[in-house]
Design a protein around this motif. Structure first.
Motif, mmCIF file in Angstrom:
data_model
loop_
_atom_site.group_PDB
_atom_site.id
_atom_site.type_symbol
_atom_site.label_atom_id
_atom_site.label_comp_id
_atom_site.label_asym_id
_atom_site.label_seq_id
_atom_site.Cartn_x
_atom_site.Cartn_y
_atom_site.Cartn_z
ATOM 1 N N TYR A 157 -4.471 -1.740 -6.366
ATOM 2 C CA TYR A 157 -4.587 -1.723 -4.901
ATOM 3 C C TYR A 157 -4.584 -0.293 -4.382
ATOM 4 O O TYR A 157 -5.540 0.158 -3.754
ATOM 5 C CB TYR A 157 -3.450 -2.549 -4.308
ATOM 6 C CG TYR A 157 -3.421 -2.626 -2.804
ATOM 7 C CD1 TYR A 157 -4.556 -2.407 -2.038
ATOM 8 C CD2 TYR A 157 -2.236 -2.935 -2.147
ATOM 9 C CE1 TYR A 157 -4.508 -2.485 -0.655
ATOM 10 C CE2 TYR A 157 -2.179 -3.021 -0.772
ATOM 11 C CZ TYR A 157 -3.315 -2.793 -0.026
ATOM 12 O OH TYR A 157 -3.273 -2.869 1.345
ATOM 13 N N TRP A 200 -2.421 -5.671 -7.433
ATOM 14 C CA TRP A 200 -2.387 -7.013 -6.865
ATOM 15 C C TRP A 200 -1.821 -7.997 -7.888
ATOM 16 O O TRP A 200 -2.065 -7.880 -9.086
ATOM 17 C CB TRP A 200 -3.791 -7.473 -6.482
ATOM 18 C CG TRP A 200 -4.420 -6.752 -5.333
ATOM 19 C CD1 TRP A 200 -5.426 -5.831 -5.385
ATOM 20 C CD2 TRP A 200 -4.092 -6.895 -3.943
ATOM 21 N NE1 TRP A 200 -5.752 -5.391 -4.128
ATOM 22 C CE2 TRP A 200 -4.942 -6.038 -3.218
ATOM 23 C CE3 TRP A 200 -3.159 -7.665 -3.249
ATOM 24 C CZ2 TRP A 200 -4.895 -5.918 -1.834
ATOM 25 C CZ3 TRP A 200 -3.106 -7.549 -1.876
ATOM 26 C CH2 TRP A 200 -3.964 -6.691 -1.179
ATOM 27 N N ILE A 232 -4.638 -10.646 3.557
ATOM 28 C CA ILE A 232 -4.624 -10.544 2.093
ATOM 29 C C ILE A 232 -5.878 -11.198 1.517
ATOM 30 O O ILE A 232 -6.235 -12.308 1.907
ATOM 31 C CB ILE A 232 -3.377 -11.246 1.507
ATOM 32 C CG1 ILE A 232 -2.095 -10.705 2.147
ATOM 33 C CG2 ILE A 232 -3.324 -11.097 -0.012
ATOM 34 C CD1 ILE A 232 -1.809 -9.261 1.852
ATOM 35 N N ALA A 263 0.219 -13.305 -1.477
ATOM 36 C CA ALA A 263 0.457 -12.665 -0.186
ATOM 37 C C ALA A 263 1.841 -12.052 -0.062
ATOM 38 O O ALA A 263 2.095 -11.280 0.859
ATOM 39 C CB ALA A 263 0.260 -13.687 0.939
ATOM 40 N N GLN A 276 5.685 -7.551 -0.305
ATOM 41 C CA GLN A 276 4.847 -7.131 0.823
ATOM 42 C C GLN A 276 5.709 -6.866 2.055
ATOM 43 O O GLN A 276 5.471 -5.913 2.793
ATOM 44 C CB GLN A 276 3.820 -8.217 1.138
ATOM 45 C CG GLN A 276 2.612 -8.239 0.226
ATOM 46 C CD GLN A 276 1.513 -7.293 0.683
ATOM 47 O OE1 GLN A 276 1.673 -6.542 1.647
ATOM 48 N NE2 GLN A 276 0.382 -7.340 0.007
ATOM 49 N N LYS A 323 4.781 -3.236 3.057
ATOM 50 C CA LYS A 323 3.576 -3.301 3.877
ATOM 51 C C LYS A 323 3.496 -2.170 4.896
ATOM 52 O O LYS A 323 2.419 -1.646 5.187
ATOM 53 C CB LYS A 323 3.506 -4.653 4.584
ATOM 54 C CG LYS A 323 2.236 -4.846 5.399
ATOM 55 C CD LYS A 323 2.187 -6.228 6.027
ATOM 56 C CE LYS A 323 0.916 -6.414 6.843
ATOM 57 N NZ LYS A 323 0.831 -7.769 7.447
ATOM 58 N N HIS A 377 -6.210 -5.288 5.841
ATOM 59 C CA HIS A 377 -6.657 -5.216 4.461
ATOM 60 C C HIS A 377 -8.111 -5.642 4.251
ATOM 61 O O HIS A 377 -8.863 -4.982 3.597
ATOM 62 C CB HIS A 377 -5.766 -6.097 3.571
ATOM 63 C CG HIS A 377 -4.351 -5.643 3.558
ATOM 64 N ND1 HIS A 377 -3.956 -4.469 3.005
ATOM 65 C CD2 HIS A 377 -3.231 -6.239 4.072
ATOM 66 C CE1 HIS A 377 -2.644 -4.319 3.153
ATOM 67 N NE2 HIS A 377 -2.193 -5.370 3.780
#
Length: 361
Positions: free
Chosen positions: A262, A281, A298, A304, A322, A326, A358
């Motif tokens: 990612y 990910w 996502i 997620a 996340q 995040k 995203h």
């Protein structure tokens, strides 16, 4: 009158007998050597050593910079506090019954956890063995080194057994901090996206002045640098923790090789602090909440809630959330947008409603 005196004498003898067999015998059963499982002053403890017969061991030592595990890692506060609290509150309930004696001794010798407690002066304070749950699932079987009798030990008000608190798993003892640098000490932050490098950026912070470097063709159309946002973002690198360590799990290397990358985050501090994090990910799985209800932020193929990450010079693989990370996943153009939140909220970083975090950027 004579009969009354005889009755009184008999009662006195009976009372003494009851005292001797119930009270004195109890004092012997809970003697200092055989049942001294309680350590009231944990501040006097300087070192803990826990070991199992299968070779697992933990050495936790008090140092000037805090507790260190196995000479290398900072101790996880929750695990350390749990075991210290247990040492202050655990107390013997009763000696193990004769019927259970042989089985308890066998279990302690094969599967028991040896616990050694040392004072700050290096002298040994206690050595005892921790076994499984007691009779009727109440209490925990323990035995002092050199004692003849094991005991059922319990913490008042706690109905479970205590063995999990004496864990010898390194992953349970290691501190889970990934980033913890005060904003005024952050020197440089680099966020590099693997799939969309146009969103990547580098923040430089020197003597209160901040600069954000990104693709100029991409960022200039959003306006001037929003320094308030930059300063708020630098505050996000305090107390960022992972969920846990994945080192040693089977097929983890294969999983990372197939997991799409990612982004990477590099943070440098003004006192030579440095952390590099590669984030991957996690593929959608049966536990993924978005397997049935899509998450607009996502990609549909990925979980997620959680991601994989590699830290500490590629030595440790961790699981991150996340929810925690995040806020670090910003993009270059965001630092050039005007605020949509009142500027009297200095610690709030509000994302414009028309920006997809995203999928579309």
């Amino acid at each position: 009158m004579r009969k009354t005196v005889i009755y009184i004498a008999i009662l006195a003898i009976l009372a003494f007998g009851i005292y001797y067999f119930l009270v004195r015998n109890n004092e012997t059963a809970f003697s200092e050597n055989d049942a001294a499982f309680t350590i009231k002053d944990t501040g006097s403890i300087g070192k803990l050593f826990l070991a199992t017969n299968d070779g697992e061991s933990i050495l936790a030592e008090r140092t000037d910079s805090g507790w260190i595990v196995n000479k290398k890692y900072r101790a996880l506060a929750s695990t350390l506090n749990s075991i210290l609290e247990t040492l202050t509150k655990q107390a013997p309930l009763y000696p193990v019954t004769k019927a259970a004696y042989d089985n308890v001794i066998k279990a302690l010798s094969t599967d028991g956890i040896k616990v050694e407690v040392y004072g700050r002066d290096g002298k040994k304070m206690r050595v005892f063995y921790v076994g499984g749950v007691g009779v009727n699932n109440i209490g925990t079987n323990m035995m002092m080194e050199g004692a003849k009798t094991p005991y059922v030990v319990q913490v008042t008000g706690f109905n479970g057994y205590l063995t999990p608190r004496f864990t010898t798993k390194l992953r349970d003892w290691r501190d889970r901090t990934v980033f913890n640098i005060p904003p005024e000490e952050v020197k440089k932050v680099s966020v590099q996206y693997a799939d969309k490098p146009i969103n990547s950026f580098v923040i430089s912070h020197d003597s209160g002045t901040v600069r954000v470097d990104g693709d100029p063709e991409y960022t200039k159309k959003y306006g001037e640098l929003n320094t308030r946002r930059v300063n708020v973002y630098l505050k996000y690198f305090t107390n960022i923790n992972c969920e846990g360590y994945l080192n040693g799990l089977s097929d983890m290397d294969t999983t990372l090789k197939t997991a799409p990358k990612y982004l990477s985050i590099d943070v440098e501090g003004m006192h030579r602090q440095h952390q590099h994090v590669d984030i991957y990910w996690m593929l959608l799985n049966r536990r993924s909440k978005n397997s049935t209800v899509a998450n607009p932020d996502i990609p549909d193929d990925y979980d997620a809630d959680r991601l994989y990450a590699v830290i500490n010079n590629y030595q440790d693989t961790i699981l991150i959330q996340q929810f925690v990370f995040k806020k670090l996943f910003r993009k270059a153009f965001e630092f050039y947008q005007k605020d949509v939140a009142p500027t009297n909220q200095p610690d709030k970083y509000v994302q414009p409603k028309n920006v997809m975090m995203h999928k579309n950027s």
